[in-house]
Design a protein around this motif. Structure first.
Motif, mmCIF file in Angstrom:
data_model
loop_
_atom_site.group_PDB
_atom_site.id
_atom_site.type_symbol
_atom_site.label_atom_id
_atom_site.label_comp_id
_atom_site.label_asym_id
_atom_site.label_seq_id
_atom_site.Cartn_x
_atom_site.Cartn_y
_atom_site.Cartn_z
ATOM 1 N N GLY A 153 0.787 -1.223 0.000
ATOM 2 C CA GLY A 153 0.000 0.000 0.000
ATOM 3 C C GLY A 153 0.818 1.271 0.000
ATOM 4 N N GLU A 154 1.892 1.307 -0.789
ATOM 5 C CA GLU A 154 2.743 2.493 -0.928
ATOM 6 C C GLU A 154 3.447 2.885 0.369
ATOM 7 N N ARG A 155 3.665 1.917 1.239
ATOM 8 C CA ARG A 155 4.432 2.187 2.458
ATOM 9 C C ARG A 155 5.935 2.159 2.165
ATOM 10 N N ILE A 156 6.335 1.449 1.108
ATOM 11 C CA ILE A 156 7.740 1.447 0.717
ATOM 12 C C ILE A 156 8.065 2.795 0.063
ATOM 13 N N PRO A 157 9.197 3.423 0.394
ATOM 14 C CA PRO A 157 9.550 4.689 -0.262
ATOM 15 C C PRO A 157 9.664 4.503 -1.776
ATOM 16 N N LEU A 158 9.207 5.484 -2.518
ATOM 17 C CA LEU A 158 9.240 5.382 -3.979
ATOM 18 C C LEU A 158 10.667 5.194 -4.489
ATOM 19 N N ASP A 159 11.625 5.875 -3.907
ATOM 20 C CA ASP A 159 13.019 5.721 -4.353
ATOM 21 C C ASP A 159 13.458 4.261 -4.261
ATOM 22 N N LEU A 160 13.055 3.599 -3.193
ATOM 23 C CA LEU A 160 13.436 2.203 -2.998
ATOM 24 C C LEU A 160 12.716 1.303 -4.000
ATOM 25 N N MET A 161 11.446 1.598 -4.277
ATOM 26 C CA MET A 161 10.705 0.828 -5.278
ATOM 27 C C MET A 161 11.347 0.980 -6.658
ATOM 28 N N ILE A 162 11.696 2.189 -7.039
ATOM 29 C CA ILE A 162 12.310 2.419 -8.348
ATOM 30 C C ILE A 162 13.665 1.714 -8.434
ATOM 31 N N ALA A 163 14.443 1.753 -7.358
ATOM 32 C CA ALA A 163 15.733 1.060 -7.349
ATOM 33 C C ALA A 163 15.539 -0.440 -7.519
ATOM 34 N N ALA A 164 14.500 -0.997 -6.891
ATOM 35 C CA ALA A 164 14.221 -2.428 -7.044
ATOM 36 C C ALA A 164 13.820 -2.747 -8.480
ATOM 37 N N LEU A 165 13.042 -1.871 -9.091
ATOM 38 C CA LEU A 165 12.649 -2.082 -10.484
ATOM 39 C C LEU A 165 13.866 -2.036 -11.412
ATOM 40 N N GLU A 166 14.791 -1.142 -11.121
ATOM 41 C CA GLU A 166 16.006 -1.047 -11.951
ATOM 42 C C GLU A 166 16.795 -2.359 -11.900
ATOM 43 N N ARG A 167 16.887 -2.961 -10.729
ATOM 44 C CA ARG A 167 17.603 -4.239 -10.600
ATOM 45 C C ARG A 167 16.861 -5.365 -11.314
ATOM 46 N N ILE A 168 15.543 -5.322 -11.263
ATOM 47 C CA ILE A 168 14.744 -6.342 -11.946
ATOM 48 C C ILE A 168 14.922 -6.230 -13.456
ATOM 49 N N VAL A 169 14.859 -5.012 -13.982
ATOM 50 C CA VAL A 169 15.075 -4.810 -15.420
ATOM 51 C C VAL A 169 16.457 -5.314 -15.829
ATOM 52 N N ALA A 170 17.463 -5.068 -14.995
ATOM 53 C CA ALA A 170 18.829 -5.473 -15.310
ATOM 54 C C ALA A 170 19.011 -6.985 -15.318
ATOM 55 N N ALA A 171 18.077 -7.716 -14.717
ATOM 56 C CA ALA A 171 18.216 -9.167 -14.603
ATOM 57 C C ALA A 171 17.520 -9.930 -15.727
ATOM 58 N N THR A 172 16.953 -9.218 -16.706
ATOM 59 C CA THR A 172 16.212 -9.883 -17.778
ATOM 60 C C THR A 172 16.350 -9.135 -19.083
ATOM 61 N N ASP A 173 16.125 -9.829 -20.170
ATOM 62 C CA ASP A 173 16.055 -9.193 -21.481
ATOM 63 C C ASP A 173 14.604 -8.999 -21.934
ATOM 64 N N LEU A 174 13.653 -9.423 -21.132
ATOM 65 C CA LEU A 174 12.243 -9.381 -21.495
ATOM 66 C C LEU A 174 11.604 -8.045 -21.109
ATOM 67 N N PRO A 175 10.477 -7.700 -21.740
ATOM 68 C CA PRO A 175 9.751 -6.494 -21.310
ATOM 69 C C PRO A 175 9.324 -6.618 -19.854
ATOM 70 N N VAL A 176 9.397 -5.519 -19.122
ATOM 71 C CA VAL A 176 9.033 -5.512 -17.706
ATOM 72 C C VAL A 176 7.862 -4.566 -17.483
ATOM 73 N N THR A 177 6.803 -5.095 -16.876
ATOM 74 C CA THR A 177 5.667 -4.283 -16.450
ATOM 75 C C THR A 177 5.620 -4.316 -14.930
#
Length: 269
Positions: free
Chosen positions: A69-93
């Motif tokens: 419910g958006e309790r995680i800081p947005l900066d931390l969420m975006i950083a996690a998404l960046e690591r997820i994108v870096a771990a795959t060649d597939l489109p990420v949603t």
């Protein structure tokens, strides 16, 4: 699967968005096994049937010690998404919850780290306000020359309370049509849906314009596909299953058990 040392270019994100959009409109339902970190992304990406990666906001928050419910800081969420994108060649949603107070800016930040689509919740705000949120997300993609693939979520069923089910379904359809009009590719209606309910949503919102969640008691992916549903995801359930396996293993090891012989080494980067 190749890891990327740098964020994807906007041109690459645009290509990913076009590929993801085609997966939504294809006759075959898009099956996504939700991930929550780089290693879960790597494991799911290497499965032969995986066509795209979808994150679970609840799962990412839990992995960092925060409730949903958006309790995680947005900066931390975006950083996690960046690591997820870096771990795959597939489109990420990505699951971007309710947009973190500014859906347009949140989408721009997600695009900057390589994300090409997202779920954004309406949280049953007034309809006009909810449409504005969805439009802001779509326009943010347009401003970056990315046809951002929005899977607009309505909680009309989850938050129906004591309302008759038929009324809640009707509101989900009304909201869904409005979100498609605002530029959403698809409409996510979480809740355990019967075949009749899924069929009504498809008839009301559009063929391959409805996204569902595969919870215990739901139909199979193939059954939803036959009804014209575009996508099925599993939310926090893959993480729950993984943690259940960890709990059972830990119980066994603490009782003097051993690591099972068939255990695979899946966490090597």
């Amino acid at each position: 699967m190749t890891s990327h040392a740098h964020p994807r270019s906007l041109a690459r994100v645009a290509v990913d968005a076009a590929a993801l959009s085609e997966l939504y409109t294809a006759p075959e339902i898009l099956r996504v096994v939700n991930v929550w970190d780089a290693v879960s992304t790597r494991v799911v990406s290497e499965l032969p049937g995986t066509r795209a990666i979808a994150t679970a906001g609840h799962g990412i928050a839990a992995a960092h010690g925060y409730p949903d419910g958006e309790r995680i800081p947005l900066d931390l969420m975006i950083a996690a998404l960046e690591r997820i994108v870096a771990a795959t060649d597939l489109p990420v949603t990505a699951d971007l919850d309710g947009g973190f107070a500014d859906a347009g800016e949140t989408v721009r930040r997600a695009i900057a780290v390589g994300v090409c689509g997202a779920n954004i919740e309406d949280r049953m705000r007034p309809l006009r306000e909810s449409v504005d949120v969805m439009e802001a997300a779509v326009h943010a993609g347009d401003s970056e020359d990315v046809r951002f693939v929005l899977n607009a979520r309505t909680d009309a069923l989850l938050k129906a309370g004591d309302r008759p089910r038929g009324e809640a379904l009707a509101e989900a359809i009304t909201r869904g049509r409005a979100y498609v009009g605002a530029g959403a590719q698809c409409v996510f209606v979480p809740g355990v849906l019967t075949g009749d309910e899924a069929g009504a949503l498809v008839a009301g919102i559009g063929l391959r314009k409805v996204s569902v969640i595969g919870l215990p008691g739901a139909l199979t992916a193939a059954e939803y596909e036959a009804l014209g549903v575009a996508r099925i995801s599993y939310g926090p359930m893959p993480q729950n299953v993984a943690l259940t396996a960890l709990k059972r293993l830990g119980t066994s090891l603490l009782a003097d058990g051993v690591i099972p012989d068939d255990t695979e080494k899946l966490n090597n980067f």
